[in-house]
Design a protein around this motif. Structure first.
Motif, PDB file in Angstrom:
ATOM      1  N   SER A 159       0.829  -1.201   0.000  1.00 12.98           N
ATOM      2  CA  SER A 159       0.000   0.000   0.000  1.00 12.98           C
ATOM      3  C   SER A 159       0.868   1.258   0.000  1.00 12.98           C
ATOM      4  O   SER A 159       1.992   1.258   0.508  1.00 12.98           O
ATOM      5  N   ARG A 160       0.336   2.329  -0.554  1.00 16.50           N
ATOM      6  CA  ARG A 160       1.059   3.585  -0.662  1.00 16.50           C
ATOM      7  C   ARG A 160       1.142   4.269   0.704  1.00 16.50           C
ATOM      8  O   ARG A 160       0.229   4.167   1.531  1.00 16.50           O
ATOM      9  N   ASP A 243       5.447   4.873  -2.788  1.00 14.19           N
ATOM     10  CA  ASP A 243       5.055   3.470  -2.741  1.00 14.19           C
ATOM     11  C   ASP A 243       5.938   2.748  -1.729  1.00 14.19           C
ATOM     12  O   ASP A 243       7.057   3.184  -1.427  1.00 14.19           O
ATOM     13  N   CYS A 266       2.073  -9.170   4.023  1.00 10.62           N
ATOM     14  CA  CYS A 266       1.168  -8.577   3.034  1.00 10.62           C
ATOM     15  C   CYS A 266      -0.212  -8.358   3.629  1.00 10.62           C
ATOM     16  O   CYS A 266      -0.875  -7.347   3.363  1.00 10.62           O
ATOM     17  N   GLY A 270      -0.875  -4.450   3.717  1.00 11.64           N
ATOM     18  CA  GLY A 270      -1.768  -4.089   2.628  1.00 11.64           C
ATOM     19  C   GLY A 270      -1.095  -4.194   1.275  1.00 11.64           C
ATOM     20  O   GLY A 270       0.044  -3.758   1.098  1.00 11.64           O
ATOM     21  N   GLN A 271      -1.795  -4.792   0.332  1.00  8.15           N
ATOM     22  CA  GLN A 271      -1.280  -4.946  -1.012  1.00  8.15           C
ATOM     23  C   GLN A 271      -1.467  -3.671  -1.815  1.00  8.15           C
ATOM     24  O   GLN A 271      -2.470  -2.961  -1.658  1.00  8.15           O
ATOM     25  N   GLY A 272      -0.490  -3.375  -2.666  1.00  4.81           N
ATOM     26  CA  GLY A 272      -0.650  -2.248  -3.585  1.00  4.81           C
ATOM     27  C   GLY A 272      -1.514  -2.626  -4.774  1.00  4.81           C
ATOM     28  O   GLY A 272      -1.844  -3.782  -4.973  1.00  4.81           O
ATOM     29  N   ARG A 273      -1.845  -1.641  -5.556  1.00  2.00           N
ATOM     30  CA  ARG A 273      -2.681  -1.894  -6.740  1.00  2.00           C
ATOM     31  C   ARG A 273      -1.823  -1.853  -7.988  1.00  2.00           C
ATOM     32  O   ARG A 273      -0.839  -1.152  -8.028  1.00  2.00           O
TER      33      ARG A 273
END
Length: 273
Positions: A159-160, A243, A266, A270-273
């Motif tokens: 996640s950012r 990021d 993860c 949180g996972q990034g997009r």
């Protein structure tokens, strides 16, 4: 080269001089004096019967023979590190995680979720603002604010991260200045001269002071928003948004204990997009 005349300790010192590019920076790394390192490098050259360095005022440049030796020693060093890690394992395999102050704090708040309950990994947290050398296994998993460019590394975007100013209600409208080599500290340095309520060398102490109501701290929103005693005193700062990447070595990422830890991190981060 007569290999029986080569001192392994000198080869370890050679690695430091070769990587640091000179005697003085290698001395800071090894704890040996520049004079001692100079003597040991000369002794190594004599034992090997070849010149390893081109000596000049700006440092030590490697000869072709030294480049070849460096490549050989990197392979040996990597094998020794793997043997050392196996030797120090207990029933739970060790996973070394390198992260900055704020990411480490977030991870520690989810400790059991990452270790498992009951724990099936043994975590070693290396909290530092510098980037550790994953190819040399200074860390197994590392968090970075940009995609890695080194060969042999695998990366996953998370996640950012955004930053904003935070303070307790009623706190003085004066900055808590952090003296560290981080983007947020450099951003604040450009905007705050001597009109800071306090200066700290550790980013973590800026959170402590903000929670104590002493002033305004620049914090990542995933930290500041989780503190019930703090509130945002301004908008997020576009210049500091970045990021977040989780990085590991290609050869390590499919080890069962590393795979489990990556998946759990993860879930937490949180996972990034």
């Amino acid at each position: 080269m007569n290999e029986t005349n080569v001192d392994w300790n000198d080869l370890q010192l050679f690695l430091a001089v070769a990587r640091e590019g000179g005697l003085s920076p290698a001395a800071r790394k090894t704890g040996r004096s520049p004079a001692t390192l100079g003597r040991r490098m000369l002794a190594l050259e004599q034992a090997m019967g070849r010149e390893l360095f081109v000596r000049h005022e700006r440092g030590y440049a490697l000869t072709a023979a030294a480049e070849e030796l460096l490549g050989q020693l990197k392979d040996v060093e990597a094998r020794l590190l793997r043997v050392s890690e196996r030797a120090e394992r207990d029933e739970r395999p060790l996973v070394k995680i390198s992260a900055g102050t704020w990411t480490t704090l977030a991870i520690l708040r989810h400790f059991e979720q990452i270790t498992g309950a009951p724990a099936d990994v043994r975590l070693r947290f290396l909290s530092t603002e510098t980037v550790l050398d994953i190819p040399r296994r200074e860390a197994v998993i590392g968090f970075r604010n940009r995609r890695p460019s080194e060969e042999g590394l695998a990366a996953r975007k998370l996640s950012r991260v955004e930053f904003a100013p935070y303070a307790c209600p009623g706190a003085p409208d004066r900055w808590i200045k952090v003296l560290a080599d981080t983007p947020s500290a450099r951003w604040l340095e450009k905007r705050v001269d001597k009109d800071a309520v306090c200066e700290v060398s550790s980013p973590r102490n800026s959170l402590d002071l903000a929670l104590a109501g002493r002033g305004v701290a620049i914090l990542p929103t995933f930290v500041g928003d989780s503190e019930t005693g703090l509130q945002r005193t301004g908008a997020t700062i576009p210049d500091l948004a970045h990021d977040r990447w989780m990085v590991t070595h290609q050869d390590d990422r499919n080890r069962p204990e590393v795979r489990r830890t990556i998946d759990r991190l993860c879930d937490v981060m949180g996972q990034g997009r």
